[in-house]
Design a protein around this motif. Sequence first.
Motif, PDB file in Angstrom:
ATOM      1  N   LYS A  91       7.628 -14.817  -2.531  1.00 17.03           N
ATOM      2  CA  LYS A  91       6.241 -14.464  -2.213  1.00 17.03           C
ATOM      3  C   LYS A  91       5.353 -14.442  -3.459  1.00 17.03           C
ATOM      4  O   LYS A  91       4.173 -14.114  -3.362  1.00 17.03           O
ATOM      5  CB  LYS A  91       6.193 -13.095  -1.517  1.00 17.03           C
ATOM      6  CG  LYS A  91       6.805 -13.091  -0.126  1.00 17.03           C
ATOM      7  CD  LYS A  91       6.179 -14.160   0.755  1.00 17.03           C
ATOM      8  CE  LYS A  91       6.858 -14.226   2.116  1.00 17.03           C
ATOM      9  NZ  LYS A  91       6.327 -15.334   2.945  1.00 17.03           N
ATOM     10  N   PRO A 292       1.435  -3.488  12.648  1.00 22.05           N
ATOM     11  CA  PRO A 292       0.312  -3.203  11.742  1.00 22.05           C
ATOM     12  C   PRO A 292      -1.022  -3.107  12.481  1.00 22.05           C
ATOM     13  O   PRO A 292      -1.868  -2.268  12.135  1.00 22.05           O
ATOM     14  CB  PRO A 292       0.335  -4.386  10.770  1.00 22.05           C
ATOM     15  CG  PRO A 292       1.753  -4.842  10.773  1.00 22.05           C
ATOM     16  CD  PRO A 292       2.236  -4.622  12.170  1.00 22.05           C
ATOM     17  N   ASN A 293      -1.213  -3.935  13.503  1.00 22.04           N
ATOM     18  CA  ASN A 293      -2.472  -3.900  14.251  1.00 22.04           C
ATOM     19  C   ASN A 293      -2.643  -2.589  15.009  1.00 22.04           C
ATOM     20  O   ASN A 293      -3.754  -2.055  15.121  1.00 22.04           O
ATOM     21  CB  ASN A 293      -2.546  -5.075  15.233  1.00 22.04           C
ATOM     22  CG  ASN A 293      -2.682  -6.406  14.511  1.00 22.04           C
ATOM     23  OD1 ASN A 293      -2.952  -6.448  13.315  1.00 22.04           O
ATOM     24  ND2 ASN A 293      -2.483  -7.488  15.240  1.00 22.04           N
ATOM     25  N   GLY A 336      -1.127  -1.854   6.101  1.00 20.61           N
ATOM     26  CA  GLY A 336      -0.657  -2.874   5.168  1.00 20.61           C
ATOM     27  C   GLY A 336       0.776  -2.635   4.727  1.00 20.61           C
ATOM     28  O   GLY A 336       1.555  -3.579   4.561  1.00 20.61           O
ATOM     29  N   ALA A 339       3.052  -3.780   7.416  1.00 20.25           N
ATOM     30  CA  ALA A 339       3.132  -5.244   7.409  1.00 20.25           C
ATOM     31  C   ALA A 339       4.089  -5.731   6.324  1.00 20.25           C
ATOM     32  O   ALA A 339       4.920  -6.624   6.564  1.00 20.25           O
ATOM     33  CB  ALA A 339       1.743  -5.839   7.208  1.00 20.25           C
ATOM     34  N   ARG A 340       3.988  -5.138   5.130  1.00 20.19           N
ATOM     35  CA  ARG A 340       4.854  -5.590   4.041  1.00 20.19           C
ATOM     36  C   ARG A 340       6.289  -5.113   4.219  1.00 20.19           C
ATOM     37  O   ARG A 340       7.229  -5.845   3.883  1.00 20.19           O
ATOM     38  CB  ARG A 340       4.287  -5.096   2.700  1.00 20.19           C
ATOM     39  CG  ARG A 340       3.010  -5.817   2.292  1.00 20.19           C
ATOM     40  CD  ARG A 340       2.527  -5.380   0.926  1.00 20.19           C
ATOM     41  NE  ARG A 340       1.963  -4.030   0.944  1.00 20.19           N
ATOM     42  CZ  ARG A 340       0.701  -3.746   1.247  1.00 20.19           C
ATOM     43  NH1 ARG A 340      -0.133  -4.714   1.567  1.00 20.19           N
ATOM     44  NH2 ARG A 340       0.266  -2.500   1.247  1.00 20.19           N
ATOM     45  N   ARG A 343       7.484  -7.001   7.263  1.00 24.67           N
ATOM     46  CA  ARG A 343       7.213  -8.426   7.080  1.00 24.67           C
ATOM     47  C   ARG A 343       6.586  -9.037   8.322  1.00 24.67           C
ATOM     48  O   ARG A 343       6.984 -10.106   8.790  1.00 24.67           O
ATOM     49  CB  ARG A 343       8.487  -9.159   6.668  1.00 24.67           C
ATOM     50  CG  ARG A 343       9.037  -8.656   5.346  1.00 24.67           C
ATOM     51  CD  ARG A 343      10.377  -9.231   4.981  1.00 24.67           C
ATOM     52  NE  ARG A 343      10.937  -8.561   3.815  1.00 24.67           N
ATOM     53  CZ  ARG A 343      12.174  -8.717   3.371  1.00 24.67           C
ATOM     54  NH1 ARG A 343      12.991  -9.518   4.003  1.00 24.67           N
ATOM     55  NH2 ARG A 343      12.585  -8.066   2.305  1.00 24.67           N
ATOM     56  N   LYS A 344       5.604  -8.331   8.825  1.00 23.25           N
ATOM     57  CA  LYS A 344       4.851  -8.799   9.988  1.00 23.25           C
ATOM     58  C   LYS A 344       3.419  -9.072   9.556  1.00 23.25           C
ATOM     59  O   LYS A 344       2.616  -8.158   9.422  1.00 23.25           O
ATOM     60  CB  LYS A 344       4.868  -7.741  11.102  1.00 23.25           C
ATOM     61  CG  LYS A 344       6.245  -7.492  11.697  1.00 23.25           C
ATOM     62  CD  LYS A 344       6.173  -6.444  12.796  1.00 23.25           C
ATOM     63  CE  LYS A 344       7.540  -6.203  13.437  1.00 23.25           C
ATOM     64  NZ  LYS A 344       7.474  -5.150  14.496  1.00 23.25           N
ATOM     65  N   PHE A 345       3.137 -10.341   9.299  1.00 23.29           N
ATOM     66  CA  PHE A 345       1.814 -10.725   8.838  1.00 23.29           C
ATOM     67  C   PHE A 345       1.174 -11.642   9.864  1.00 23.29           C
ATOM     68  O   PHE A 345       1.853 -12.403  10.554  1.00 23.29           O
ATOM     69  CB  PHE A 345       1.904 -11.449   7.484  1.00 23.29           C
ATOM     70  CG  PHE A 345       2.592 -10.656   6.419  1.00 23.29           C
ATOM     71  CD1 PHE A 345       1.915  -9.681   5.722  1.00 23.29           C
ATOM     72  CD2 PHE A 345       3.931 -10.878   6.117  1.00 23.29           C
ATOM     73  CE1 PHE A 345       2.546  -8.931   4.738  1.00 23.29           C
ATOM     74  CE2 PHE A 345       4.571 -10.143   5.128  1.00 23.29           C
ATOM     75  CZ  PHE A 345       3.870  -9.168   4.447  1.00 23.29           C
ATOM     76  N   GLY A 349      -4.319  -9.657  12.076  1.00 21.87           N
ATOM     77  CA  GLY A 349      -4.180  -8.401  11.345  1.00 21.87           C
ATOM     78  C   GLY A 349      -5.012  -8.373  10.081  1.00 21.87           C
ATOM     79  O   GLY A 349      -5.672  -7.374   9.777  1.00 21.87           O
ATOM     80  N   ALA A 350      -4.994  -9.486   9.337  1.00 26.58           N
ATOM     81  CA  ALA A 350      -5.790  -9.546   8.105  1.00 26.58           C
ATOM     82  C   ALA A 350      -7.277  -9.437   8.419  1.00 26.58           C
ATOM     83  O   ALA A 350      -8.029  -8.759   7.708  1.00 26.58           O
ATOM     84  CB  ALA A 350      -5.497 -10.853   7.374  1.00 26.58           C
ATOM     85  N   ASP A 353      -8.120  -5.798   9.547  1.00 22.69           N
ATOM     86  CA  ASP A 353      -8.092  -4.859   8.426  1.00 22.69           C
ATOM     87  C   ASP A 353      -9.352  -4.986   7.573  1.00 22.69           C
ATOM     88  O   ASP A 353      -9.992  -3.986   7.240  1.00 22.69           O
ATOM     89  CB  ASP A 353      -6.850  -5.128   7.577  1.00 22.69           C
ATOM     90  CG  ASP A 353      -6.647  -4.083   6.501  1.00 22.69           C
ATOM     91  OD1 ASP A 353      -6.756  -2.883   6.816  1.00 22.69           O
ATOM     92  OD2 ASP A 353      -6.393  -4.454   5.348  1.00 22.69           O
TER      93      ASP A 353
END
Length: 513
Positions: A91, A292-293, A336, A339-340, A343-345, A349-350, A353
């Motif tokens: 990453k 995350p959402n 966040g 998500a990290r 590992r759900k991106f 979501g971005a 946020d």
Amino acid sequence: MTRVVLLGASPGPDISPTGLRLAALSGNPTVSERLRSQLAAMDPRFATIPTDNVATALRALADVAEQATESLFIIPENSVVHDELIYQITKSKRGALALVAKEPRVGVTEDNGLEENGPEDNAAEDRIPIDEADPEIGMNRVEGLPVRVRVGKSRVVSAGTASHAVTRPNAVALGPLHVSARNAPKLAETCRELAAMADRFGADDDLVQLVVFGLVRNGVSVGIRGRRDLFYRRVTTQEEINEAGAEMAGMDEDRSRLNNAVKGADGFFTTFFVSTYSRYIARWAARRGLTPNQVTLISIVLGVAAAACFATGERPWMVLGGVLIYFAFVFDCVDGQVARYARKFGVLGAWLDATFDRFKEYVVFAGLAVGWVVSGNGDEIWILALAALGLQSVRHLLDFSFGVANRRKPPAPLPTTPLDAPDDRDLRQKLTARKVERSQGLRGVLKMWTKAGKYRAVHWARKMIVFPIGERFAAIAITAALFDARITFITLVIWGSVAAAYTLTGRLMRSLV
């Protein structure tokens, strides 16, 4: 996606150790089975390159790099490694990144040195300064690999081989190497050059270290990272495999994963008043299937509830609003971290946020202004509210536009030197000249300011002066709970103006260099 390249065991015995089993781990997998299962999630059809012939292996790696449209992750087949370490390396946003281990020196407490060609810190008295040292062929070994790499604070400064001397080698490239998609063509070119001169390499030259040697001499910035609290080792015997399995099983990979879910560059308030415990909320949420959402929605609800409390204008509700806006920010951090950690991106979501961070701020501004008016005060509060909202909107616009422009800016080129040069004198002279050039004018001012960050007080002052979201929410919560909306808006306008002037000045200077 990431293109995975699996290298045959090198160096190692004639019989590959990859079929031997890691008895200390669940399922008693072989080294090869475990590594392949770890890599399959990234690239189910990864390339496998035998390394019994260096020239052939380099040409095969060049072929893979030429066809790649994504970043490449190169790793020896006889690797025992934590999943989290693979994740962190792949990453990376660096053009290239190598996992390294520094050579331990008795009586020398040596840090990573300087970025380029400066003197070493804490060097032993009987060692001459690095600027006066002669290049050498590294013969010492770390974990079975010859010490032929010179690393600085953040990248590989120089590298050598059995016939290419390097000034004061101090590290080895352990094996994993990540190369970005933009550097894949350069990797292919480098591998072909190296293959053409394979007869100059020694039997103990490691394939990955040869690639690092070529990339550095061809001007690619190869970043470095250590294992830190994670595990990596190449294994060649059953005894080494048993030791590796037992050591890795005794390490808390989940703790490292949780710690790395927290951003390392957060502001003062976030670092000391949120992230100290929010990570545990994130792990709790992730283990119970919260996305995350969903955490973002909790943050939004808390933000709207805080605005409603502020809109009453009554002191008890203002205090409650301050508490709610604080926890709205806590959950804004947690989403966040979930998500990290999990590992759900996702794009949604971005977007949620980034968008609803602004929404929470602005709805709170409205709630504070309404509360001031309903408490019998004048309507002039709206002028302050609009000033705070406008100032923050302009700051966000400038942040976004500068970020886009900065991503388009190509990285500063590093000096190059021929691969057949017998030592790194020419390269280090060029690095010295580059360092002098970059220490003049605006570059020099920016470099001095960057170096000042090593002082803890300056570091945190710089973090706070830009008025990041953590400090903004803290300012809102504290001033609204203890004082009134007018004080809150004055604080936001004054601090925000100082932050805008500071960041705009810095960005103008960076744009001109």
